[in-house]
Design an enzyme around this catalytic site. Structure first.
Site, mmCIF file in Angstrom:
data_model
loop_
_atom_site.group_PDB
_atom_site.id
_atom_site.type_symbol
_atom_site.label_atom_id
_atom_site.label_comp_id
_atom_site.label_asym_id
_atom_site.label_seq_id
_atom_site.Cartn_x
_atom_site.Cartn_y
_atom_site.Cartn_z
ATOM 1 N N GLN A 1 0.822 -1.362 -0.058
ATOM 2 C CA GLN A 1 -0.042 -0.065 -0.083
ATOM 3 C C GLN A 1 0.710 1.340 0.077
ATOM 4 O O GLN A 1 1.134 1.919 1.052
ATOM 5 C CB GLN A 1 -0.985 -0.037 1.118
ATOM 6 N N PHE A 2 1.142 1.677 -1.251
ATOM 7 C CA PHE A 2 2.310 2.703 -1.374
ATOM 8 C C PHE A 2 1.480 3.783 -0.772
ATOM 9 O O PHE A 2 2.109 5.099 -0.408
ATOM 10 C CB PHE A 2 2.575 2.975 -2.753
ATOM 11 N N THR A 3 0.135 4.134 -0.864
ATOM 12 C CA THR A 3 -0.454 5.232 -0.416
ATOM 13 C C THR A 3 -0.327 5.424 1.083
ATOM 14 O O THR A 3 -0.608 6.940 1.514
ATOM 15 C CB THR A 3 -2.281 5.292 -0.530
#
Length: 86
Positions: free
Chosen positions: A17-19
């Site tokens: 989850q790069f967010t």
């Protein structure tokens, strides 16, 4: 929150989850320039999932970098915002 997955017999679903690295300090659109590039993120993701499995925790994995639809039921509600100086 006082017991680990090992204590409860739980399992883990590990998804990338790069967010989580979003910079929302300016403008209307978050920036993701502080996220690790895939060449660094993918090995870190795999190492984390491997470590969970080595602890004996049943571990399912998503596909790194993929658009995934994940459903879950939270036992909460609890949201913990951890804000650190970068």
């Amino acid at each position: 929150m006082n017991r680990s997955l090992s204590d409860t017999g739980g399992a883990a679903l590990v998804v990338s989850q790069f967010t989580l690295a979003a910079d929302t300090s300016r403008g209307n659109r978050p920036g993701f320039s502080t996220a690790a590039p895939p060449s660094e993120g993918a090995p870190a993701y795999e190492a984390f999932a491997d470590a969970m499995a080595k602890l004996g925790i049943p571990t399912a994995r998503g596909k790194f970098g993929a658009d995934m639809k994940v459903s879950l039921v939270n036992d909460g509600p609890v949201t913990i915002w951890i804000d650190t100086a970068v």
